[in-house]
Design a protein around this motif. Structure first.
Motif, PDB file in Angstrom:
ATOM      1  N   HIS A   1     119.975  13.378 112.464  1.00  0.00           N
ATOM      2  CA  HIS A   1     119.746  13.953 113.209  1.00  0.00           C
ATOM      3  C   HIS A   1     118.648  13.363 114.221  1.00  0.00           C
ATOM      4  CE1 HIS A   1     122.982  16.894 113.310  1.00  0.00           C
ATOM      5  NE2 HIS A   1     122.005  17.104 112.216  1.00  0.00           N
ATOM      6  N   GLN A   2     119.224  12.894 115.210  1.00  0.00           N
ATOM      7  CA  GLN A   2     117.503  11.945 115.892  1.00  0.00           C
ATOM      8  C   GLN A   2     117.588  13.236 116.575  1.00  0.00           C
ATOM      9  OE1 GLN A   2     116.584   9.538 116.861  1.00  0.00           O
ATOM     10  NE2 GLN A   2     115.251   9.610 118.434  1.00  0.00           N
TER      11      GLN A   2
ATOM     12  N   PRO B   1     114.732   5.905 118.208  1.00  0.00           N
ATOM     13  CA  PRO B   1     115.969   5.357 118.137  1.00  0.00           C
ATOM     14  C   PRO B   1     116.306   3.986 116.720  1.00  0.00           C
ATOM     15  CG  PRO B   1     116.905   5.636 120.549  1.00  0.00           C
ATOM     16  CD  PRO B   1     115.301   6.251 119.707  1.00  0.00           C
ATOM     17  N   GLU B   2     115.686   3.011 118.188  1.00  0.00           N
ATOM     18  CA  GLU B   2     115.710   1.135 116.776  1.00  0.00           C
ATOM     19  C   GLU B   2     115.317   1.832 116.024  1.00  0.00           C
ATOM     20  OE1 GLU B   2     113.750   1.948 119.990  1.00  0.00           O
ATOM     21  OE2 GLU B   2     115.626   2.284 120.946  1.00  0.00           O
TER      22      GLU B   2
ATOM     23  N   GLU C   1     117.328   0.950 112.182  1.00  0.00           N
ATOM     24  CA  GLU C   1     116.138  -0.531 111.323  1.00  0.00           C
ATOM     25  C   GLU C   1     115.900   0.866 110.203  1.00  0.00           C
ATOM     26  OE1 GLU C   1     112.425  -2.797 112.330  1.00  0.00           O
ATOM     27  OE2 GLU C   1     111.394  -0.709 111.864  1.00  0.00           O
ATOM     28  N   ILE C   2     115.900   1.889 109.303  1.00  0.00           N
ATOM     29  CA  ILE C   2     115.348   2.484 107.964  1.00  0.00           C
ATOM     30  C   ILE C   2     116.921   2.070 107.673  1.00  0.00           C
ATOM     31  CG2 ILE C   2     114.853   4.170 106.594  1.00  0.00           C
ATOM     32  CD1 ILE C   2     113.071   4.882 108.856  1.00  0.00           C
ATOM     33  N   LEU C   3     118.226   2.698 108.869  1.00  0.00           N
ATOM     34  CA  LEU C   3     118.855   3.038 108.080  1.00  0.00           C
ATOM     35  C   LEU C   3     119.622   1.811 107.078  1.00  0.00           C
ATOM     36  CD1 LEU C   3     121.331   6.568 109.721  1.00  0.00           C
ATOM     37  CD2 LEU C   3     120.257   5.861 107.047  1.00  0.00           C
ATOM     38  N   THR C   4     120.308   0.490 108.462  1.00  0.00           N
ATOM     39  CA  THR C   4     119.997  -0.783 108.261  1.00  0.00           C
ATOM     40  C   THR C   4     119.446  -1.485 107.172  1.00  0.00           C
ATOM     41  OG1 THR C   4     120.256  -1.068 110.576  1.00  0.00           O
ATOM     42  CG2 THR C   4     120.378  -2.914 109.031  1.00  0.00           C
TER      43      THR C   4
ATOM     44  N   PRO D   1     127.367   8.631 117.494  1.00  0.00           N
ATOM     45  CA  PRO D   1     126.696   7.436 115.985  1.00  0.00           C
ATOM     46  C   PRO D   1     125.274   6.917 117.182  1.00  0.00           C
ATOM     47  CG  PRO D   1     129.138   7.850 115.960  1.00  0.00           C
ATOM     48  CD  PRO D   1     128.709   8.683 117.408  1.00  0.00           C
ATOM     49  N   LEU D   2     124.850   6.673 116.576  1.00  0.00           N
ATOM     50  CA  LEU D   2     123.879   5.741 116.881  1.00  0.00           C
ATOM     51  C   LEU D   2     123.846   4.479 116.042  1.00  0.00           C
ATOM     52  CD1 LEU D   2     120.366   8.045 117.278  1.00  0.00           C
ATOM     53  CD2 LEU D   2     121.459   6.942 119.066  1.00  0.00           C
TER      54      LEU D   2
END
Ligand SMILES: *Cc1c(COP(=O)(O)O)cnc(C)c1O
Ligand code: SF4
Length: 322
Positions: free
Chosen positions: A272-273, A287-288, A292-295, A321-322
């Motif tokens: 969750h954001q 959110p950026e 980046e972390i998930l990528t 979804p972000l």
């Protein structure tokens, strides 16, 4: 800090308790008393035992901070408009096929970043029998609802008898295909998950548990054992995590958490954001950075370990979804 000589045995609920336990300084007393006037505090023994240093990822989540008194202009007491979407007490109905049922508003621990922090508390909001009946009647009259999500507060702190009665009553509504419980109780107090509770959750209607955990250190062997009691009865467990600055906003912290979840047969479901609840700005992660972390994690950990990064839009517009 806990000195390691004796393990904590009681839940800390007052500023004075935190000072005696070495988890707050006497200088901060006036500011923390003002925080305590506004927001509930509870730090159960299992979580006290995990605090290693001041401001570590466990400390930060549960020990109050004077910064909670500062409400930023964009923060709101009801960030995702649960109240506006509540047709009757205890029900929130935003999506056509799902509704939330909040049988109580108390929790075994109070997270400093909670989006319902203006509503939750130890003497808060146990639905009366009459209000529960009205909630069942509402759900019965809405055949489009396929899933009821029990949340709160934390439904798992109800007695097994009461929770079991609620689940069986919901299970008797023909159009309800699936039930879900959102909880932090197994992390806050693994001893709450008793055989009696596991029996109460062992119902014919498919039941999913969604466990809130934000750091790998929260998933102790005791937590694993308590979840196993439920999993043996066919209750699948999903993980939900809030992205929090200074707690889990790194590739290492989230990667470790999601892998720890898989080892306990927990499927990471949502990241969750943070919702803009009052006094929570110190936890904000752009959110950026979350993206980046998930990528960066993709390709390094199992795809089954990756949750959906989700944002609940202010004003009740729903999750995206972000
Ligand atoms: C988050 C939420 C749900 C559940 O959404 P899922 O995407 O199915 O997990 C349902 N109702 C409300 C009001 C919510 O905020
Ligand atoms: S357990 Fe859940 S509802 Fe309770 S304070 Fe923490 S985030 Fe809020």
């Amino acid at each position: 800090m806990p000195d390691g000589l004796s393990s904590p045995t009681r839940t800390l609920r007052r500023v004075e308790d935190l000072i005696s336990a070495g988890l707050a300084s006497a200088d901060a007393r006036p500011a923390l008393e003002a925080v305590a006037q506004r927001y509930a505090i509870a730090v159960p023994p299992a979580l006290q035992a995990l605090i290693a240093t001041p401001d570590d990822p466990i400390f930060r989540q549960f020990i109050p901070d004077p910064a909670e008194l500062i409400t930023a202009p964009h923060e709101s007491g009801d960030p995702i408009a649960d109240e506006a979407l509540s047709p009757i007490p205890g029900i929130v109905h935003r999506y056509p096929d799902r509704a939330l049922l909040k049988p109580l508003l108390a929790c075994p621990v109070y997270c400093r970043f909670c989006f319902r922090r203006e509503q939750v508390g130890p003497d808060g909001g146990v639905l009366s029998d009459a209000a529960l009946e009205a909630a069942y009647a509402y759900l019965e009259a809405q055949p489009g609802i396929r899933e009821v999500i029990l949340t709160g507060g934390d439904p798992l702190i109800l007695s097994p008898r009461r929770l079991g009665a609620i689940l069986r009553r919901l299970g008797s509504i023909p159009h309800l295909e699936v039930l879900r419980i959102h909880t932090r109780a197994p992390v806050a107090d693994p001893a709450l998950v008793t055989t009696a509770l596991a029996e109460a959750l062992d119902i014919d209607t498919p039941l999913f548990l969604c466990l809130h955990a934000n750091h790998a250190r929260e998933l102790t062997p005791a937590v694993g054992a308590s979840l196993r009691l439920l999993q043996r009865r066919g209750i699948p467990i999903l993980g939900q995590t809030v992205l929090l600055a200074g707690v889990n906003d790194s590739e290492t912290a989230l990667g470790d958490l999601f892998r720890a979840m898989l080892r306990m047969r927990i499927k990471p479901y949502y990241l969750h954001q943070l919702d803009a609840a009052p006094g929570t700005a110190r936890f904000h992660v752009p959110p950026e950075r979350g993206r980046e972390i998930l990528t960066n994690l993709r390709g390094h950990i199992s795809g089954t370990a990756l949750p959906t990064y989700i944002f609940d839009r202010p004003g009740g517009l729903g999750k995206i979804p972000l």
